[in-house]
Structures are given as structure tokens and as C-alpha cells.
Design a protein around this motif. Sequence first.
Motif, PDB file in Angstrom:
ATOM      1  N   ARG A 199      16.975  29.881  62.560  1.00 26.51           N
ATOM      2  CA  ARG A 199      17.599  28.563  62.553  1.00 26.51           C
ATOM      3  C   ARG A 199      16.780  27.628  63.428  1.00 26.51           C
ATOM      4  NH1 ARG A 199      22.649  27.314  65.095  1.00 26.51           N
ATOM      5  NH2 ARG A 199      22.880  25.195  64.293  1.00 26.51           N
ATOM      6  N   ASP A 200      16.697  26.372  63.021  1.00 28.31           N
ATOM      7  CA  ASP A 200      15.984  25.370  63.819  1.00 28.31           C
ATOM      8  C   ASP A 200      14.487  25.652  63.930  1.00 28.31           C
ATOM      9  OD1 ASP A 200      18.135  23.794  64.181  1.00 28.31           O
ATOM     10  OD2 ASP A 200      18.652  24.581  66.158  1.00 28.31           O
ATOM     11  N   CYS A 201      13.966  26.415  62.984  1.00 24.35           N
ATOM     12  CA  CYS A 201      12.529  26.659  63.018  1.00 24.35           C
ATOM     13  C   CYS A 201      11.852  26.054  61.790  1.00 24.35           C
ATOM     14  CB  CYS A 201      12.233  28.152  63.043  1.00 24.35           C
ATOM     15  SG  CYS A 201      12.647  28.903  64.612  1.00 24.35           S
TER      16      CYS A 201
ATOM     17  N   PRO B  46      14.790  21.589  67.916  1.00 27.79           N
ATOM     18  CA  PRO B  46      16.248  21.457  67.840  1.00 27.79           C
ATOM     19  C   PRO B  46      16.682  20.607  66.640  1.00 27.79           C
ATOM     20  CG  PRO B  46      15.478  21.144  70.092  1.00 27.79           C
ATOM     21  CD  PRO B  46      14.259  21.229  69.230  1.00 27.79           C
ATOM     22  N   ASP B  47      17.691  21.104  65.929  1.00 23.98           N
ATOM     23  CA  ASP B  47      18.247  20.378  64.788  1.00 23.98           C
ATOM     24  C   ASP B  47      17.170  20.135  63.713  1.00 23.98           C
ATOM     25  OD1 ASP B  47      20.377  19.352  63.474  1.00 23.98           O
ATOM     26  OD2 ASP B  47      20.542  17.517  64.666  1.00 23.98           O
ATOM     27  N   ALA B  48      16.400  21.180  63.470  1.00 20.73           N
ATOM     28  CA  ALA B  48      15.188  21.029  62.655  1.00 20.73           C
ATOM     29  C   ALA B  48      15.473  20.527  61.248  1.00 20.73           C
ATOM     30  CB  ALA B  48      14.442  22.358  62.594  1.00 20.73           C
ATOM     31  N   LYS B  49      16.514  21.067  60.624  1.00 25.25           N
ATOM     32  CA  LYS B  49      16.722  20.751  59.212  1.00 25.25           C
ATOM     33  C   LYS B  49      17.005  19.265  59.008  1.00 25.25           C
ATOM     34  CE  LYS B  49      18.441  23.512  55.448  1.00 25.25           C
ATOM     35  NZ  LYS B  49      19.447  24.439  54.937  1.00 25.25           N
TER      36      LYS B  49
ATOM     37  N   HIS C   3      13.920  17.215  59.890  1.00 26.80           N
ATOM     38  CA  HIS C   3      12.921  17.385  58.840  1.00 26.80           C
ATOM     39  C   HIS C   3      13.222  16.466  57.665  1.00 26.80           C
ATOM     40  CE1 HIS C   3      11.442  19.378  55.099  1.00 26.80           C
ATOM     41  NE2 HIS C   3      10.375  19.619  55.822  1.00 26.80           N
ATOM     42  N   ALA C   4      14.488  16.425  57.261  1.00 28.73           N
ATOM     43  CA  ALA C   4      14.874  15.577  56.122  1.00 28.73           C
ATOM     44  C   ALA C   4      14.682  14.102  56.462  1.00 28.73           C
ATOM     45  CB  ALA C   4      16.328  15.861  55.741  1.00 28.73           C
ATOM     46  N   ALA C   5      15.037  13.732  57.691  1.00 28.73           N
ATOM     47  CA  ALA C   5      14.904  12.328  58.086  1.00 28.73           C
ATOM     48  C   ALA C   5      13.434  11.912  58.108  1.00 28.73           C
ATOM     49  CB  ALA C   5      15.540  12.117  59.463  1.00 28.73           C
ATOM     50  N   LEU C   6      12.565  12.808  58.565  1.00 31.50           N
ATOM     51  CA  LEU C   6      11.141  12.486  58.609  1.00 31.50           C
ATOM     52  C   LEU C   6      10.554  12.371  57.190  1.00 31.50           C
ATOM     53  CD1 LEU C   6      11.336  13.001  61.653  1.00 31.50           C
ATOM     54  CD2 LEU C   6       9.197  14.282  61.503  1.00 31.50           C
ATOM     55  N   ALA C   7      11.064  13.244  56.309  1.00 32.22           N
ATOM     56  CA  ALA C   7      10.560  13.190  54.935  1.00 32.22           C
ATOM     57  C   ALA C   7      10.787  11.806  54.338  1.00 32.22           C
ATOM     58  CB  ALA C   7      11.242  14.274  54.091  1.00 32.22           C
ATOM     59  N   GLU C   8      11.934  11.210  54.669  1.00 32.65           N
ATOM     60  CA  GLU C   8      12.235   9.853  54.194  1.00 32.65           C
ATOM     61  C   GLU C   8      11.152   8.866  54.625  1.00 32.65           C
ATOM     62  OE1 GLU C   8      15.170   8.415  52.601  1.00 32.65           O
ATOM     63  OE2 GLU C   8      15.270  10.501  51.923  1.00 32.65           O
ATOM     64  N   GLN C   9      10.554   9.145  55.790  1.00 35.73           N
ATOM     65  CA  GLN C   9       9.521   8.241  56.311  1.00 35.73           C
ATOM     66  C   GLN C   9       8.122   8.644  55.837  1.00 35.73           C
ATOM     67  OE1 GLN C   9       9.955   8.400  60.655  1.00 35.73           O
ATOM     68  NE2 GLN C   9      12.116   8.931  60.352  1.00 35.73           N
ATOM     69  N   GLY C  10       8.051   9.627  54.946  1.00 35.41           N
ATOM     70  CA  GLY C  10       6.743  10.043  54.448  1.00 35.41           C
ATOM     71  C   GLY C  10       6.014  11.000  55.376  1.00 35.41           C
ATOM     72  N   VAL C  11       6.768  11.634  56.282  1.00 34.24           N
ATOM     73  CA  VAL C  11       6.153  12.629  57.170  1.00 34.24           C
ATOM     74  C   VAL C  11       6.831  13.975  56.909  1.00 34.24           C
ATOM     75  CG1 VAL C  11       5.793  13.347  59.560  1.00 34.24           C
ATOM     76  CG2 VAL C  11       5.650  10.918  58.950  1.00 34.24           C
TER      77      VAL C  11
END
Lengths: 546, 447, 125
Positions: B420-422, B392-395, B398-406
Motif C-alpha cells: 500500500r502507498d507504494c 503517503p497516500d500514493a494512489k 498518483h491520480a491527481a498528478l496524472a491529471e497534470q500530465g505527470v
Amino acid sequence: MSVTERPAAPAGAPSDGDASGRGAAFSSAVGGEELRVVQPLIFASSRPGRRDVRFPKPSDAAQAAAASQLELPAEALRTAAARLPEVSELDLLRHFNRLSHLNHAIDLGFYPLGSCTMKYNPKVNEWAARLPGLSESHPLDPPELSQGSLEIQWLLAELLREISGMAAVSLQPAAGAQGELTGLLMARAYHRSRGEGEQRTTVLVPDSSHGTNPATATMVGYRTITIPSNERGGIDLAALREALGSDTAALMITNPSTLGMFEDQIDQVVAAVHEVGAIAYMDGANLNAILGRFRAGDAGFDVMHFNLHKTFSTPHGGGGPGAGPVGVSERLAPFLPEPVPVLVEGSPDEVKRNAWAGRTTPGARFALEAEGTREQSIGKVRAFAGNFGMHLRAYTYIRSNGDAGLREVSDDAVLAANYLRVRLTDAYDLPYDRICKHEVVFSGRRQKREHGVTTLDIAKAILDYQIHPPTIYFPLIVEEALMIEPTETESLETLDRFVAVMHEIAERAARDPAALRAAPTTTPVGRLDEASAARRPDLRHDFGTA
Amino acid sequence: MAYAPHTLDDRDAMLAAIGVGSVDELFADIPDSVRARAFDIPPPLTEQEVRRELTRLAGRNRIPEVSFLGAGAYRHLVPAAVMEVIGRSEFATAYTPYQPEVSQGTLQSIYEFQTLVCELTGMEVASASHYDGATATAEAALMACRLTRRDTVAISSAVNPQVRRVLDTYCSGPGIRVIEVEADIAEGGSGLTPIDAAESSLDEHVACLVVQHPNFFGGIEPMAELAATAHRHGAQFVAVVEPTSLAILEAPGAYGADIVAAEGQPLGIPLSFGGPYVGLMAARMDSVRQMPGRLVGATRDAAGRRGYVLTLQAREQHIRREKAASNICTNQALCALAATAYLSAVGPEGLREVAELSMVQTRHAISTLEAAGVGERRFSASYFAEAAVRIPDAKRRHAALAEQGVLAGFPLEDAYPALRDCLLVAATELTTDDDVARLVEALEATP
Amino acid sequence: MTYPDDLRYSKDHEWVRADGSTATIGITSFAADELGDIVFVELPEVGAALKQFAAFGVVESVKAVSDLFAPLSGTVSEVNARLQTEPELLNSDPFGDGWIAKVDVADGDELKALLDADGYAKLTS
């Protein structure tokens, strides 16, 4: 030293040579090698169960978790294993190191292969390419994580813009030929956008052009018309004007030409092409001759491609990879392939000023232009954003040389070619006797007529002096062509030795032509039977008889 | 200047020999009206300065600590021995082996490469490299058009979107029509290319059916049935494959592929922001004269020594010019050498371990996500080492995790609005159990 | 150089041996020498219609490639299958075992547009 004196075999080269001085091409009962083989195939050192790289076992937890997921359907599984070699790491390295000893390379000796710009490939470029921050950068990493890669691409595009005088640059094409494809697709898109797509069906190329030019025209559905050269080695302007018309899509012209001549009527050529509404394409293969002296954009060209592996010293790799960025004028910019690296926040001038001073610009942000932004784009010509590893080497090279260095590159490349031109004219025919640029094209017709020694024989004889021969039999319009491109990185001693070698070969052609026809005699193998290779192709190892 | 060898005396001697007073005279043939108007390039840098600049730029990249991103380029181990081999300047600073007597190293390594690609794919002939998997696929489609004298290409929508876009561009050149076979990506769908959709796309104009396997979503396609469907209509079957998967999955030659194309990057080639990579292409021997790209063949010299030469060159642009099979000239030879060294280094067992570990860790990640209630597999079909996962709410996440290096994977929404959301989630042998735990934790902590 | 008297020759370096309503065609020794070591011949299919002076096949050597142009119109009744495995016959015996195809001749008058051995010798001298 006499030029016939040969240096000792390179350290580590196979030393069991036969009487001719060749490498380890011998028949011996030891090792059971029946055939006369220089270096056995990697498969010969394969033994079941031998290993090099091993990988960890998955944990019990991972396996247990995985077991809850779907298995692969049985019919999808492999039925016969691929016969990959099973070798130790030491044997692997010995195999490839020994193979490497069978190559000539820039780092071993002179390599005046015309049209290919075999200059020194600086090692700091390789150092840069292996920086983990760059080599481990995934092409789909979000832009926030790849600002460094994007900044390199943006800066390189800016530098190529300045070097060429073009309005915009795409780094995507993977090689010169793909740059040509990109350029012609843009030309066609431009004509179509003006409602002239149907009417413009031909591409004009000079008879001295690279084979890639007509081959590219066919890939874009265009018919090629060949324009003759004039007696000075330039394009025949009258014939060009005759061929140009409302059906012309583009002229593709290499400048300096493959004859090594600057097209001194280039202003009239471009004007004539534009007069009929066609696109002027410059094949930038020979850019090494004119850095800082001539810019395609200033001369009015609409599109050109760069060969980063030629002009900007990225290694040729035994045939690639290269990189073939294209520069375009304003009117073709809307058609550039996607994606283009862009500066989305920050002032271009400030970013460049800072980068030239080795500083990061606070707040500057780069991205790849979003798909669909460039509505008229021809699309993508390869996955992702191009041969980035070549981009960063070219960037390193351009920054190392700087303005003064790049000018000196061209000055010295042209100086060296002209030096060979005057030093060899007594021994070989020079069909176009005027100032050349980065390369000079001689003809071996005198040797062929007077002594029955062909240009192929001359090339093979050169091999025995540990020099790579020039490009031969190209351009097609020169009989028995010998196309010599010394590049700027060869010392005067190297050039002088080459002159001495070429003189000695000319003299041997008169004295003992049979010996030249038997050359080479010191290479790992002699002349190979290419006809049999093509008649009955053997294109992979036959494990059945291994 | 670091790379210019000439002393001032050398230059003077050369100018004197030529009979000119200055280098400028050698450029007198450039008409005044077209001389360069500017050349605003920054000044030269010393080695230490240029290293500092490249270090600065490399430092501007952030290599994620944990990454489940694949989507056509994969994080794999690049063995040190492979880097050593391709770093040898006898390979790196040579060019196309036009003079076989002094190019046996390059030529033999290409012959070994051709053999290895044939072994992996189960095909009879492999060409010596294309720019990447996408251009190899596009060239394969054009080759099928020449072989069948047909003018339409059918391609599954479950082929990597980047590959499809490149194929579109290449086909637009000669005016080849491209039709898409819609993969079953509806809710509850398999994520595969339906046989009936393939069937209905084929007629006497279609030169080939192009299917990726495992497909872009990692799905295991019914390749034998799709091949048979293509053949029923006289079309060639073009299989786009992932080379490490061929340690486990059936060889394309065994299920009826006529042409095989692949991205060779997983075989020991660094990610390097998208290139240089290497396109693999293999085919049947009776198609060889329509095959684009270089070929190396074995032969002998006059003394009976075995040697290797470029062969069947009459297909190529430098001889056939406007009638050539392709305009390709410079290719990706050094990357092909990397693949050859890689396959030799890992061997059959190592390649199987890579494939199995990648499969296990992908399944590990997905089952852990499912068990934690964070995500669920989007498609019903079995998969290799990559799968679409609905989160859910993947995009945004995903962006928030990228900030953390994941990096949680590749968001599919832009290329497939229906998804969507995949996220497309991939693991490789480099993925650790800790990576899986970090992914799940990070998603749980970022609702 | 001299050429067999019983053949007719085209300016594209093909020869014809006419025998009533059928004819055998091939390439001349001059063409074979110019091409060098011939490695491949793309033969027409049996039943293919040839048109005089139009391309009907391809011949490849190691370093060159050339179209084959029909010296006369007709229908291909037989091709020399040996050339598929022994293309070198075009070099070693171009006027004999290296023949390319047999043709049912459409219009015998077309032979008049071809050269005799002397005319062809002049053309290639």
C-alpha cells in the motif's frame, strides 16, 4: 510479353550477379570475401569504436544524486561483453536495405500463398500506426490518458462482433494460434462450470485442418480425433456423428475449409455438435471469403477467432506480428480472457453513431474491465491488452472499406479464385471440382506421375517468374497439393500472367523436366540443403572464425 | 473502393470465364438457413476521412509530459533508422519464409537476431520470437516440464504479475501446478526472492524455478545462488530478464540459467499501448528439440552459396501437429527485426549508455524524492532502473498528478496489497533532470 | 523392390536381425525413402524395456516426423550412437550401418508375428 521474359533486376539490387543472373554471389579478392556470400552478416561491417546512435551524458547533478544510492553488487556485473555490432548508420541501412532486396513481398509481386491471405496492406494503416498519440501510448497509462486507445479497441470489438455475429469479442490473443488456445480454454472452462470437465476429453478436427488445431488441443490437455473429409471436400457428416459423444469437448472446423470450400452442411454440423453438448469452434482463418455473406454467430458457433493479419490487411511482417481476436456466444462470454475494453459511461449506440460520423461522444468513458470482474475468466493469455498496433490498423482498414467495401473484398476474392480454378483446370488436376471460395487447391500429381516433376519443383519454377509460389503439400489430404489464394487486390492482368506462367510450367514439365528440377535459377541463392541444416544445426554466428 | 483493382469489364470477363451470371452464384453453396442475418457496418471512408477519424482518436490519448511509468513496458528512444528498416515493405509485406530462395532477407535477419539474443544472454540457442515476454516465460516453463518430465512450476512472486497471470493460464492448459515462492516484501525486507523460500518450494516434482532479474521491483536477485538451488533439485532455472540491463548485468548463461525469457520491447519497439512487442527465448543447445518457436539455420546451395533456411521444423505444429512443442505459428518477426536493427544501431557502447543512464536517472529521481522527504525506498536491496517507493497516500496523489500530465509511476497496491502507498518508479535514458524536478515539485504541490 | 532375406519385418516398417537371444533392429529402406532426408533420431536409452509394436523412439526428416515402433519386446542392450551425429546413415545404409538398437529378446515367439522379405515386399509394393 512472353511470360519467360524477366524484368530487369529491381533498382538497387546487387548488380554483380554471376552468369545465372543471381545477385552478388561471387568470389572476389576485393573485400576479401572468400565464401560465396550474398550479403555478409552485419558483424562483418563491425569495427571497434564505430558508432551510430549516441546518448547524452548524465549531468553532474544527476550523477551526484545517484551516487548516494546503492551500487550494484560486484557479483551481479557482466564479465564478458556481448559482441554487438559496431556500425555506422549508413552501413546499417545499407545492410538491411540490401537484405530487403533478397525478399519477395506483396509490394513486389504476386503472392498467392494459400491460407495466408496475402492481400495488399494499405499504407494509410501504417500512417495511423505511427501517429505519436497512439504509438507512444503506454499500456499502463491510466484510462483518463488513454481514452483514444481504448475507444479504438472498443470500436474494433464492436465491428468484429457485427462482422461475426458473435455476442462478445476479446482482442487479447496475439495470433490465430493464440486465439485457438483462448477459445479452447474457454470451452474447457465452460464444460467445467457445468460439471462436465472430467468427462469431456476430446477435440475433433477434420483431416484438412491446420496443424495449429491439434497442437492447440494438446496444449489444453485434450486428445485430438481426426474426422475424414467426404468426396466433395466437406466434412464426412456420418463419421462426425460417429465420433461425437458425451466425451467431446469441441469441434474445431475451418470454414471455408483449407480446401477453399464452403462447408455446405455447416448447419447440420453445428446442430450435431450441440446435440452432444459440445462446443462448436470456427477457425476464422478464411474469413476473407465470406464477409457479409456468412456469420459464425448466426450459424450457431460458440467461438471463432479472427486473423487480423489476413482478413483485415495488417502486414505479415515476415512471419508476424499478427493478431487473433476471438468472438464468443453468450454462454462463453463469462470466460473471456481479461482485460476486456468496456464503455463505462455513455450509450453504446450513441458512441458508435458518433464515431461512424467522426465525432467524439461527450461524456463517454472507456476503461479496461477491472481485474477480477469476470470471475470465471480463463485469465490472461498475454501481457497487457493485445497487439494494439494491429488493432488500430484493422480498425482503419474496416472503416476505409466500410460495409460495401468489405462485401466487395469477399466478392472479388472469391471471383479471383474461381477464375484461376477454371483457367488452370486444363493444366493441373483439380481434386474437388466445384465452386470454391477464396482459394483453390490443385494437385500436381499428373506432373509427378507423367514427368517426374514434383509440386516442389513446380513451386521452385514459379520463383523464376518473380511470383511467390502457392502453399504446397497442404492440406495434407491432397496429393502434391498446390493451394492458391489470389486475394481480391490482384488485377486481372496479374491473374492472367499467373495463368500463363502456370501453363508454361506445365508445358515445360512435359518438355524439359530436368530444367524444372534445377529451378530456381534467378534467385539470390538456389535450392538450399535443408537436410544438412537440420542434421548439424548452425543457428548463430560463430565469432571465433569471423 | 480504394483497394479493388477490377473494372466493371474485368469483372464481367471473369464471370464469363467462370460461366456464371453474377458473383452471387458463387455463394450459392451457403445454406439459406445460415446466411448472414445482418451486416451493419458504417459506410466506406476516403483516405482523408479515415485520417481525420484516426487523428481524432489519437487526439483522445494524452501522452504524459513526464512519465516514470515502466512496470514491464518502457519508454526508450526508437532510433529513426530502426523505424526506417522495419518500415521497408520488402520486410513488412512478406510472410513466414517458407520459400528460402526468395526470403533470404528475412531469414538472414533472423539468424542475426538469434546471434544477438545469444550474445546478450550468454546462451547457445535463441528462437525466432514469441508474442511477448509473458508468453515466452510461460512457454519456457512448459518447455522445462517437457525436459524434466515433471509437472510443477515454481515462480517467484517478484516476477511481473502480468507475466505470472499469463503463465498461470498457459500452465492451466495441460494441468501443470504452479507454486509461488514468496518474495521478501515485508517491512524492511529486501524485495528479493529468498534462497530458503526457493529451497523449500523445490522437490522432485518441480520442473523449474522462474525468477525475474532485475525483478518486478527492479531488485538485483542472487541469480547464481538461486540457479544452484534449482539445480540441486534437478529443476531447470528459468531467468526472466530485461534486455537493456544485460549491457551491465551478468549474462544469464554465466550464472547457470537453463532457459532465458525476456520482453524485447525496450529494444527499439514503440510502446503502442501494449503491442506488438516481442518475446525473446534462449536456451542450451541440448534442449533445442523441446524449444518452441521458429529457428533459422545456415546452410549452402548446390553452388556453394551460403544461405539460410527454417530448420528443425519437425518440432513445429505444421509437421508434428498434436505432438508439437507448441502451437505457435505466426510470431513477432517484424518486431524481432526491430530489435536486430536496434542492437546494431546502438552497439555495445550505446546499449551500455542506455542502461547506465536509466540507472542514473532512476537513482537521481529516488534520491531527490528521499532528500525532499516526499518518498522513501521500500526495499533494502540494490536495484537496476526501477524501484518501489513509499509515498503517503500514493494512489490518490498518483491520480491527481496524472491529471497534470505527470505520471509518477505504477501503483503497486492492487497487485501486492502489502505494498500500500507504494509506487514503482522507473526512469530511462529519455528521462531528463527537468523531469525529475517536475516529479518532485508535483508531489510536493499535491500533499 | 526386394529386401534382405535374413531379416524379419513389421508392418510399421522396422526390421529385426535375430541372433539367438539378441536381436538388432532398424527401419527399412522403404521407410527411409518415404521419410526423405532423415535429420534426427531419438534413440532409446540402454536398459529401456521395449514392447512389441509400441513406440520406442522418434525419427525426423526435414518435413516429416514418425514414431519408431518396436518390432519385438526386449531390453535395449546397445544403441547406435553414430546416428546422433550421422542420422543420414538411415538413408544411406538402413540395413547395415544405420541399425538403431540391439535388444535382449524377451520372447522369441514374437518373431512369428513378423513378415518375411517376400511378405514385406508385397506390403510395400
